[in-house]
Structures are given as C-alpha cells and as structure tokens.
Design an enzyme around this catalytic site. Structure first.
Site, PDB file in Angstrom:
ATOM      1  N   LYS A  30     153.106  -5.014 -45.797  1.00 66.59           N
ATOM      2  CA  LYS A  30     153.233  -6.562 -46.169  1.00 66.59           C
ATOM      3  C   LYS A  30     152.087  -7.522 -45.574  1.00 66.59           C
ATOM      4  O   LYS A  30     151.453  -8.340 -46.534  1.00 66.59           O
ATOM      5  CB  LYS A  30     154.550  -7.118 -46.073  1.00 66.59           C
ATOM      6  CG  LYS A  30     154.830  -7.632 -44.674  1.00 66.59           C
ATOM      7  CD  LYS A  30     156.263  -7.677 -44.282  1.00 66.59           C
ATOM      8  CE  LYS A  30     156.354  -7.488 -42.943  1.00 66.59           C
ATOM      9  NZ  LYS A  30     157.405  -6.417 -42.550  1.00 66.59           N
ATOM     10  N   THR A  83     157.769   5.013 -38.142  1.00 66.50           N
ATOM     11  CA  THR A  83     159.345   5.367 -38.886  1.00 66.50           C
ATOM     12  C   THR A  83     159.178   5.493 -40.418  1.00 66.50           C
ATOM     13  O   THR A  83     159.708   6.353 -40.836  1.00 66.50           O
ATOM     14  CB  THR A  83     159.801   3.688 -38.561  1.00 66.50           C
ATOM     15  OG1 THR A  83     159.656   3.557 -36.930  1.00 66.50           O
ATOM     16  CG2 THR A  83     161.191   3.909 -38.996  1.00 66.50           C
ATOM     17  N   VAL A  84     158.300   4.788 -41.258  1.00 61.56           N
ATOM     18  CA  VAL A  84     158.390   4.709 -42.609  1.00 61.56           C
ATOM     19  C   VAL A  84     157.700   6.079 -42.843  1.00 61.56           C
ATOM     20  O   VAL A  84     158.212   6.808 -43.767  1.00 61.56           O
ATOM     21  CB  VAL A  84     157.665   3.615 -43.075  1.00 61.56           C
ATOM     22  CG1 VAL A  84     157.762   3.603 -44.764  1.00 61.56           C
ATOM     23  CG2 VAL A  84     158.558   2.280 -42.788  1.00 61.56           C
ATOM     24  N   GLY A 107     164.430  -0.411 -42.642  1.00 63.70           N
ATOM     25  CA  GLY A 107     165.162   0.941 -42.133  1.00 63.70           C
ATOM     26  C   GLY A 107     164.362   1.914 -42.685  1.00 63.70           C
ATOM     27  O   GLY A 107     163.280   1.940 -43.762  1.00 63.70           O
ATOM     28  N   LYS A 147     156.363 -12.293 -47.299  1.00 62.80           N
ATOM     29  CA  LYS A 147     156.876 -11.366 -48.526  1.00 62.80           C
ATOM     30  C   LYS A 147     157.052 -12.554 -49.539  1.00 62.80           C
ATOM     31  O   LYS A 147     156.665 -12.124 -50.895  1.00 62.80           O
ATOM     32  CB  LYS A 147     158.323 -11.059 -47.948  1.00 62.80           C
ATOM     33  CG  LYS A 147     158.400  -9.853 -47.026  1.00 62.80           C
ATOM     34  CD  LYS A 147     159.536  -9.667 -46.373  1.00 62.80           C
ATOM     35  CE  LYS A 147     159.533  -8.431 -45.238  1.00 62.80           C
ATOM     36  NZ  LYS A 147     160.814  -8.190 -44.522  1.00 62.80           N
ATOM     37  N   GLU A 165     155.658  -1.611 -53.664  1.00 65.17           N
ATOM     38  CA  GLU A 165     157.026  -1.804 -53.806  1.00 65.17           C
ATOM     39  C   GLU A 165     157.662  -2.033 -52.127  1.00 65.17           C
ATOM     40  O   GLU A 165     158.842  -2.868 -52.113  1.00 65.17           O
ATOM     41  CB  GLU A 165     157.644  -0.643 -54.367  1.00 65.17           C
ATOM     42  CG  GLU A 165     159.030  -0.809 -54.745  1.00 65.17           C
ATOM     43  CD  GLU A 165     159.422  -1.860 -55.657  1.00 65.17           C
ATOM     44  OE1 GLU A 165     159.167  -1.720 -56.771  1.00 65.17           O
ATOM     45  OE2 GLU A 165     160.139  -3.067 -55.014  1.00 65.17           O
ATOM     46  N   GLU A 206     162.147  -6.628 -33.261  1.00 68.10           N
ATOM     47  CA  GLU A 206     160.951  -6.142 -32.584  1.00 68.10           C
ATOM     48  C   GLU A 206     161.216  -6.837 -31.038  1.00 68.10           C
ATOM     49  O   GLU A 206     161.749  -7.558 -30.677  1.00 68.10           O
ATOM     50  CB  GLU A 206     159.695  -6.482 -33.115  1.00 68.10           C
ATOM     51  CG  GLU A 206     159.500  -6.016 -34.794  1.00 68.10           C
ATOM     52  CD  GLU A 206     159.104  -5.001 -35.047  1.00 68.10           C
ATOM     53  OE1 GLU A 206     158.632  -4.213 -34.079  1.00 68.10           O
ATOM     54  OE2 GLU A 206     159.205  -4.582 -36.142  1.00 68.10           O
TER      55      GLU A 206
HETATM   56  N1  HSE Z   1     161.291  -7.214 -39.585  1.00 64.11           N
HETATM   57  C1  HSE Z   1     161.636  -6.832 -40.956  1.00 64.11           C
HETATM   58  C2  HSE Z   1     163.012  -7.548 -40.985  1.00 64.11           C
HETATM   59  C3  HSE Z   1     161.599  -5.551 -41.332  1.00 64.11           C
HETATM   60  O1  HSE Z   1     163.538  -7.739 -40.154  1.00 64.11           O
HETATM   61  O2  HSE Z   1     163.286  -7.730 -42.294  1.00 64.11           O
HETATM   62  C4  HSE Z   1     161.111  -5.213 -42.589  1.00 64.11           C
HETATM   63  O3  HSE Z   1     160.080  -5.781 -43.333  1.00 64.11           O
END
Ligand code: HSE
Length: 407
Positions: free
Chosen positions: A100, A11-12, A297, A200, A124, A185
């Site tokens: 992360k 995705t990213v 996203g 995070k 970032e 997920e």
């Molecule tokens: N699973 C994470 C969220 C995605 O729902 O924020 C981004 O780190």
C-alpha cells in the site's frame, strides 16, 4: 503456461507461493493456462524448502528473463520496490502488489507506465487484505458516482478497540497482547496512529475520483488517546468506538478523514469486530454496499494477490484501463468538515454547565457515572468551530466525533 516471479519471500510472498501450488487446478481452470512460479527473489536462503529450487538473489535475473510475464511484488516498503516494479513494467511485465505504501506514493505514475507498455499494475491486496474491493470498485461499481466510502481498514486497531470494549482492558495492555499474538508490529506506530488506514483510503479515493488523493493531505488521528472511560461513555450510548477512514464527495467537493468515531448499534460498521475489516461504499444509484472480511494475514492477502495474477494472465498484452491522474485532488479544508462531538470536561456538571451552554449552545448530557468530569454531545458543527469553543473552555479531557444514527 504463464511464468511469474515473486519479489520477496516474506509472509505474503510465501503465501502466494503456497496457494499457487495448493490451488493449482482451480487456478489453471479459471485462468485457462497453468501458472508457474519461475523465480523468487529474496536476499535470504531457504535450504531444504521447495522455494530453494527457484530462489534468486539478483533482480536483474528476473528483469531480463523474457519468459517471466507477471511479477508479484510482496517486498513492502518504497525502495527498492518502486525501482523493481518500474523496471518490470518497462519490460512489459504486469505487476501485482500488496504494497500500500508503494501504491499510495507512486500509483498514478506506475499505472501510466503500465498503460504505455500494454501491461497492468494491479494492487487488490493493498487495501483490505483478502477483501475484494479494488476490482469491484472499477468493475461492478464502475457505473456509480461514489458518494462516500467509509471503512474499518486496519485490523490491528480494530482488534485493540474490540478488546478494550469487550474485556475492559486498557490500551497499553491490549497492544502488548496484540504484539504477542502477531497482530501488531513491533513498532505499532503506522497502525495505532492511523497512517496505515490513511494510505488505504487515499488509494480508494484516488481510484474512484480519478486523480491523486495525497495521503499527506488527509487529516489523520489514531487511537492512542482512547481510554476505558471513553469506551464506557460509548457503551452508555449503545455505541462503540471504532477508527474509521472515510472519503466523501458532496457536490464535487471531496473530503477525507481518518479518526476514531462513536458509532451506534444501528450503523453497519458497529458489528465489525476483532481483526476484521469492512468497507461501506455508497453509490448514487445502488445505495449502500458493504464488503467484509480478513483485512490482513498470510493466505487472505496472498489470495487477493493471486486474483490479480489470474486477471493479469488473462490480459497479456492488454492494459485493462485502471488509472488515476497525477494531478492532486484538492480536499475540502479539514476545519470545514462537520460532525457532532462527544466531549469530556474535567470538573463536575455544576462546574461546567453554564460555560458549556455559552460555548456550544444546547448539548446532550451523557452520564457514565463519573463525578469528576462532565460528558456531553454537541450539535453538528465544523472542526474549526469546535476548536475555538474547546479552546475557550480550556478543560477538555478528550473529544471523539460521533457518527449519525440516533445519538
Ligand atoms: N497492519 C495492517 C492491519 C496489515 O493491521 O490491518 C494489513 O495492511
């Protein structure tokens, strides 16, 4: 021209590929040079897609390509991401990652390797998706003593709690809906149990306090026990339930926690709904600064990765000095942290009033119209004190920490 490689076309990674092509002129103008994707590593093939022209299946082709100066790591997971990132840095290639788990587990080591090799390890996109937070913390807010960071750092759980609040839907139904919409997920554990937000906040804390805050040391509680009744009590208080991740520094004593909280309407995080994230930073001089945006996203996260690529491209051969020590920060034991608690007990007021006063002293009753239970808010007390008092009562249905304001 600067050549980059992307590790992982998920995705990213595919978002990074797309933005580099789509925003080519603005990126070239800001960087002062053209950025070109020389190779993309993935085990899969993508026949008839533009990426197939630069696709490789063997990391050593990238590692040994002296023309590749920047590596984007968007594979996720710890292994082989760690080995590939380390090898790239050791070859003097800067690395920009959205991973992360990798940063929380190996951040200090990878930053040190980057410094030794006069390149950069940037991350970032690992916190808050598309929200710029890492660079503002080290640049614009670098002169501040950061007293507190408090954030809604997980979009999935914020979406679930928002839906439960606005539509009265129960946790399991909203989770299913979130999975169908692709927000959650298939295995939602990392999100709903708070582990994602915990990593995070550990990264942000390590960055501002200059030493490793181990995510395993942070008390973490998810949202799986939050019910419609809890939400209705919060509404009675003109408040919402949000899961926040926070770190505080009081007289050089650092505490961190991830847990659901009752937040009233005067608090800045109250209005952050749906999949959005927000991060509130309290500096000792600047006061409160809030960052808000899409925390996940494809294009939002890829945009943050590209911000790092541009920064890395402007600093070829120069380490920009972001680091934290490998030494672990000793966090204040969680039992000592202080909160007010909203508590629900089974049985009605008459069954409970006397023993509650004995255990907690004066409390504020909260009536949400349920006759089979008793809800109240305690005065501020430590976690340890709360646990002993709750044990003494023996009939606690749920308890949620309450955040300041006028509740
Ligand atoms: N699973 C994470 C969220 C995605 O729902 O924020 C981004 O780190």
């Amino acid at each position: 021209m600067i050549n980059i490689s992307i590790l992982g076309y998920g995705t990213v990674g595919s978002g990074v590929f797309e933005i580099i092509r789509g925003n080519k002129s603005v990126i070239t103008e800001r960087t002062g040079q053209e950025i070109c994707v020389k190779s993309v590593l993935d085990l899969r093939d993508f026949p008839n897609e533009p990426v197939s022209e630069v696709l490789v299946h063997d990391f050593s082709e990238i590692e040994n390509d002296t023309e590749v100066q920047i590596v984007v790591e968007t594979m996720g997971g710890l292994h082989p991401a760690y080995e590939f990132v380390k090898a790239s840095l050791n070859k003097g290639k800067s690395v920009c990652t959205s991973n992360k788990a990798l940063v929380a587990a190996f951040g200090s080591e990878l930053l040190e390797i980057a410094a030794k090799n006069k390149c950069n390890f940037f991350f970032e996109a690992s916190v808050g998706g598309g929200i710029p937070i890492i660079r503002p913390l080290v640049t614009s807010l670098g002169q501040e003593e950061v007293e507190e960071i408090s954030g809604i750092l997980n979009g999935t759980t914020n979406y679930i709690l928002t839906e439960m609040t606005e539509k009265g839907t129960d946790f399991d139904t909203v989770l299913k809906d979130a999975q169908e919409k692709g927000y959650a997920e298939k295995d939602p554990t990392a999100d709903v149990e708070g582990h994602d937000a915990c990593r995070k906040i550990a990264i942000l804390a390590s960055l501002v306090y200059g030493a490793s805050v181990d995510f395993e040391d942070i008390y973490t509680e998810g949202i799986t026990k939050i019910t419609d009744r809890d939400i209705n009590y919060a509404k009675k208080l003109n408040a919402k339930i949000k899961i926040t991740a926070s770190v505080k520094n009081k007289n050089n004593k650092i505490s961190a926690v991830v847990a659901p909280r009752i937040i009233n309407s005067s608090q800045p995080l109250y209005s952050v709904d749906g999949v959005f994230n927000a991060i509130l930073v309290k500096g000792n001089m600047v006061g409160d600064v809030m960052f808000y945006g899409q925390g996940a996203g494809k294009l939002a996260t890829a945009s943050a990765v590209i911000a790092d690529v541009v920064e890395a491209a402007k600093n070829i051969g120069i380490n920009t000095g972001i680091f934290w020590k490998a030494d672990k920060v000793k966090l204040v034991p969680f039992e000592e942290s202080v909160s007010k608690f909203f508590v629900r007990l089974s049985g009605n007021i008459a069954d409970n009033e006397e023993k509650v006063e004995k255990a907690f002293g004066e409390v504020t009753k909260v009536d949400a119209g349920y006759n089979d239970e008793y809800g109240f808010i305690t005065a501020p007390m430590t976690e340890g004190e709360f646990c002993s008092a709750a044990k003494e009562l023996g009939n606690v249905i749920n308890r949620i920490r309450v955040d300041g304001g006028n509740i």
